[in-house]
Scaffold this active site. Structure first.
Site, PDB file in Angstrom:
ATOM      1  N   ARG A 270       0.873  -1.190   0.000  1.00  0.00           N
ATOM      2  CA  ARG A 270       0.000   0.000   0.000  1.00  0.00           C
ATOM      3  C   ARG A 270       0.895   1.219   0.000  1.00  0.00           C
ATOM      4  O   ARG A 270       1.733   1.385   0.897  1.00  0.00           O
ATOM      5  CB  ARG A 270      -0.903  -0.006   1.227  1.00  0.00           C
ATOM      6  CG  ARG A 270      -1.843   1.205   1.334  1.00  0.00           C
ATOM      7  CD  ARG A 270      -2.691   1.052   2.596  1.00  0.00           C
ATOM      8  NE  ARG A 270      -3.758   2.026   2.699  1.00  0.00           N
ATOM      9  CZ  ARG A 270      -3.638   3.207   3.317  1.00  0.00           C
ATOM     10  NH1 ARG A 270      -2.485   3.567   3.860  1.00  0.00           N
ATOM     11  NH2 ARG A 270      -4.669   4.019   3.389  1.00  0.00           N
TER      12      ARG A 270
ATOM     13  N   SER B 289     -13.106  -3.013   0.925  1.00  0.00           N
ATOM     14  CA  SER B 289     -13.269  -2.382   2.231  1.00  0.00           C
ATOM     15  C   SER B 289     -14.751  -2.220   2.546  1.00  0.00           C
ATOM     16  O   SER B 289     -15.545  -1.860   1.681  1.00  0.00           O
ATOM     17  CB  SER B 289     -12.630  -0.988   2.228  1.00  0.00           C
ATOM     18  OG  SER B 289     -11.268  -1.077   1.908  1.00  0.00           O
TER      19      SER B 289
ATOM     20  N   LYS C 214      -4.775   6.489   9.225  1.00  0.00           N
ATOM     21  CA  LYS C 214      -5.697   6.907   8.155  1.00  0.00           C
ATOM     22  C   LYS C 214      -6.687   7.888   8.791  1.00  0.00           C
ATOM     23  O   LYS C 214      -7.720   7.487   9.349  1.00  0.00           O
ATOM     24  CB  LYS C 214      -6.425   5.679   7.580  1.00  0.00           C
ATOM     25  CG  LYS C 214      -7.324   5.966   6.400  1.00  0.00           C
ATOM     26  CD  LYS C 214      -7.867   4.643   5.855  1.00  0.00           C
ATOM     27  CE  LYS C 214      -9.108   4.782   5.018  1.00  0.00           C
ATOM     28  NZ  LYS C 214      -8.886   5.362   3.715  1.00  0.00           N
TER      29      LYS C 214
END
Ligand code: TZP
Ligand code: MG
Length: 219
Positions: free
Chosen positions: A42, A111, A140
């Protein structure tokens, strides 16, 4: 061809900033030895070419260990790498487009962060869902409100798919997620920012062995 086998148990999601000067490869290497079962590349900032180069180096570490590599967001990079799969969020290409591009032979994770998203995912033939944020996370900032273990497990069950929890998870709270029925925990900072990433992965793998339900693979 079916998607390769994978275990969501201790799912390391990489982050270049958290890994710091030691580099992503060193963290992934240590985490493999510690017991990570799955790795996601990621990198929200990287251009395609450096991401491809890092992905190739990670595959050299992961293939001999029999651990699958999932690429976050970038289906093009995943295809160029012939990685094992992709993880797509709510702002990425929709599941149906991802599947059309990748075919049945790749792992696709999506997700899920709400009841509506869980219901939608229930109608897709995804390989797994990532549900969260389970707990508060600084990694995040737009992740939304923490759900806690029970609520995370409820959303996961709603999808009818294999599920991993994500968000604010570490050795101090992972046991409750395994015990609630999640197949796995996905972590960034707990491993990437740890002074000893191998030990952090080992702790999570130990908790998984101790607390994961025998019938963890939802549904
Ligand atoms: N998606 C939901 S929370 C999150 C992502 C990518 C961040 C997880 O990072 P950390 O450091 O494990 O809380
Ligand atoms: Mg995404």
């Amino acid at each position: 061809m079916n998607a390769p086998a994978f275990d969501l148990g201790v799912y390391l999601v990489t982050d270049r900033a958290c890994c710091g000067a030691r580099g992503v490869e060193a963290v992934v290497s240590a985490a493999i030895i510690g017991g990570a079962t799955l790795v996601q590349l990621r990198d929200k900032q990287a251009d395609a070419r450096p991401m491809l180069a890092l992905g190739r180096r990670l595959l050299e570490l992961l293939r001999p260990a029999g651990i699958a590599l999932i690429v976050n967001d970038r289906i093009d990079v995943a295809m160029a790498l012939d990685a094992d799969g992709v993880h797509v969020g709510q702002q990425d290409l929709p599941y149906t487009e991802a599947r059309r591009l990748l075919g049945r032979g790749k792992i696709i994770g999506v997700s899920v962060g709400s009841d509506a998203e869980a219901r939608e995912a229930a109608g897709w033939d995804v390989d797994y869902v990532g549900v969260g944020p389970a707990f508060a996370t600084a990694t995040k900032p737009d992740a939304g409100a923490q759900r806690g273990a029970g609520e995370t497990a409820r959303l996961a069950r709603m999808t009818g798919h294999r599920a991993v929890a994500i968000g604010g998870i570490d050795g101090g709270n992972a046991a409750g997620l395994y015990a609630a029925g999640l197949e796995g925990v996905a972590v960034i900072s707990a491993i990437c920012s740890a002074s000893d990433p191998g030990a952090a992965a080992r702790r999570l793998a130990g908790l998984m062995r101790e607390h994961r339900a025998p019938n963890h693979g939802m549904p």
